[in-house]
Design a protein around this motif. Structure first.
Motif, PDB file in Angstrom:
ATOM      1  N   GLY A  62       0.793  -1.216   0.000  1.00  0.00           N
ATOM      2  CA  GLY A  62       0.000   0.000   0.000  1.00  0.00           C
ATOM      3  C   GLY A  62       0.828   1.269   0.000  1.00  0.00           C
ATOM      4  N   VAL A  64       2.949   4.233  -1.472  1.00  0.00           N
ATOM      5  CA  VAL A  64       3.195   5.009  -2.688  1.00  0.00           C
ATOM      6  C   VAL A  64       4.241   6.056  -2.334  1.00  0.00           C
ATOM      7  N   ARG A  66       6.847   9.163  -2.643  1.00  0.00           N
ATOM      8  CA  ARG A  66       7.031  10.456  -3.315  1.00  0.00           C
ATOM      9  C   ARG A  66       8.440  10.562  -3.882  1.00  0.00           C
ATOM     10  N   THR A  83      -0.470  10.336  -0.264  1.00  0.00           N
ATOM     11  CA  THR A  83      -1.832   9.868  -0.027  1.00  0.00           C
ATOM     12  C   THR A  83      -2.683  10.086  -1.274  1.00  0.00           C
ATOM     13  N   LYS A  84      -3.866   9.496  -1.282  1.00  0.00           N
ATOM     14  CA  LYS A  84      -4.736   9.618  -2.455  1.00  0.00           C
ATOM     15  C   LYS A  84      -5.230  11.044  -2.656  1.00  0.00           C
ATOM     16  N   ASP A  85      -5.275  11.831  -1.588  1.00  0.00           N
ATOM     17  CA  ASP A  85      -5.718  13.221  -1.737  1.00  0.00           C
ATOM     18  C   ASP A  85      -4.563  14.188  -1.925  1.00  0.00           C
ATOM     19  N   GLY A  86      -3.365  13.657  -2.234  1.00  0.00           N
ATOM     20  CA  GLY A  86      -2.231  14.497  -2.599  1.00  0.00           C
ATOM     21  C   GLY A  86      -1.400  15.015  -1.452  1.00  0.00           C
ATOM     22  N   GLU A 123      -2.606   1.217   4.853  1.00  0.00           N
ATOM     23  CA  GLU A 123      -3.935   0.685   4.560  1.00  0.00           C
ATOM     24  C   GLU A 123      -4.968   1.793   4.713  1.00  0.00           C
ATOM     25  N   LYS A 124      -6.014   1.748   3.888  1.00  0.00           N
ATOM     26  CA  LYS A 124      -7.113   2.698   4.047  1.00  0.00           C
ATOM     27  C   LYS A 124      -7.811   2.415   5.363  1.00  0.00           C
ATOM     28  N   ASP A 207      -6.963   9.628   6.199  1.00  0.00           N
ATOM     29  CA  ASP A 207      -7.761   8.435   5.903  1.00  0.00           C
ATOM     30  C   ASP A 207      -6.912   7.175   5.823  1.00  0.00           C
ATOM     31  N   ASP A 208      -5.656   7.252   6.241  1.00  0.00           N
ATOM     32  CA  ASP A 208      -4.745   6.117   6.104  1.00  0.00           C
ATOM     33  C   ASP A 208      -4.219   5.645   7.453  1.00  0.00           C
TER      34      ASP A 208
END
Length: 283
Positions: A62, A64, A66, A83-86, A123-124, A207-208
């Motif tokens: 999980g 990602v 930078r 994160t998914k929201d940048g 993990e979410k 959210d993580d």
């Protein structure tokens, strides 16, 4: 402000992802006592094949990244996660070992001679804990157990872990992170069940759920494994930033709290890593 990634950077990242997704699973190699690992090399002088050892695909962490993770001279591993929201989660922890290299690793360190290891996992968060003012205490232990021992995770490389038991669960008063200790059995590349121990430090960032998982075989645990793994996992720090603030923090030498909170324990005649983990313990 942070420079936008160049077209070359984007293409390089996409190319690496494509290569990892289409490459055939590597032949796996058992480290000491069946610890999951992977290599292009043979084991014990034997040529490995379908009939000798199990193969595995890349574990799903999980994570990602930078930028490329790094390890400083003081033994601090630093990694910035996206994160998914940048946003950016700046993480760090102390390690006596260098970063593991290869397509099967994101942010992981390991002792090749013993198989002791530690790795980051993201993990979410469960919906009840995501966002808002929730903290890691609101994340059930059952959720963390399920995610650490998932079939496509590090310990599920050769089959679902079994006999999983929570030995202890506490909130670290210094960091506010939840720390859990597990006993379980994992399959080795030869399909032998290997009793193991693991310690997890988990925190909720947006959210993580971000975790550092450290582990050793049961036989190693009482022979030095615990004394190595616990300080590594206990040193874990993580902070959530917007990209601009993350860049500023990095310029100021930010190490997610590891150096600042542990300075009083360091002997400056040796490295920070050795002060925490012991002389001669750091590469």
């Amino acid at each position: 402000s942070i420079d936008e990634p160049s077209r070359r950077d984007v293409l390089t990242t996409l190319a690496r992802g494509l290569a990892a997704s289409v490459a055939a699973p590597l032949v796996a190699v058992a480290a000491e006592e069946g610890v999951p690992s992977a290599s292009y090399e043979g084991y014990g002088g034997m040529a490995l094949g379908a009939g000798t050892m199990a193969s595995k695909t890349r574990p799903e962490s999980g994570v990602v990244l930078r930028d490329e993770p790094s390890r400083g001279d003081d033994g601090i591993i630093s990694a910035e996660l996206v994160t998914k929201d940048g946003k950016v989660i700046a993480t760090s922890f102390l390690s006596p070992w260098k970063l593991a290299q290869g397509m099967n690793y994101d942010v992981e360190v390991r002792d090749k001679s013993t198989g002791d290891s530690a790795y980051l996992q993201v993990e979410k968060a469960p919906s009840a804990a995501a966002g808002g003012d929730a903290d890691i205490a609101s994340v059930p232990n059952a959720f963390l157990q399920d995610r650490v021992f998932k079939s496509d995770g590090r310990y599920g490389a050769y089959g679902q872990p079994t006999d999983i038991k929570i030995v202890n669960s506490v909130i670290n008063p210094t960091t506010g992170f939840k720390e859990l200790e597990f006993k379980f059995s994992a399959l080795s590349p030869t399909y032998a069940e290997v009793p193991r121990r693991a310690v997890v430090s988990a925190t909720l960032k947006g959210d993580d759920v971000v975790m550092l998982v450290g582990g050793s075989t049961q036989s190693r645990w009482g022979k030095g494994g615990e004394q190595v793994i616990r300080p590594i996992v206990g040193s874990f720090r993580a902070s959530l930033f917007t990209p601009a603030k993350a860049a500023k923090a990095k310029d100021q030498g930010f190490q997610a709290g590891v150096r600042g909170t542990q300075t009083k324990f360091f002997d400056f005649e040796q490295s920070a890593c050795e002060s925490t983990l012991g002389r001669g313990m750091c590469d």
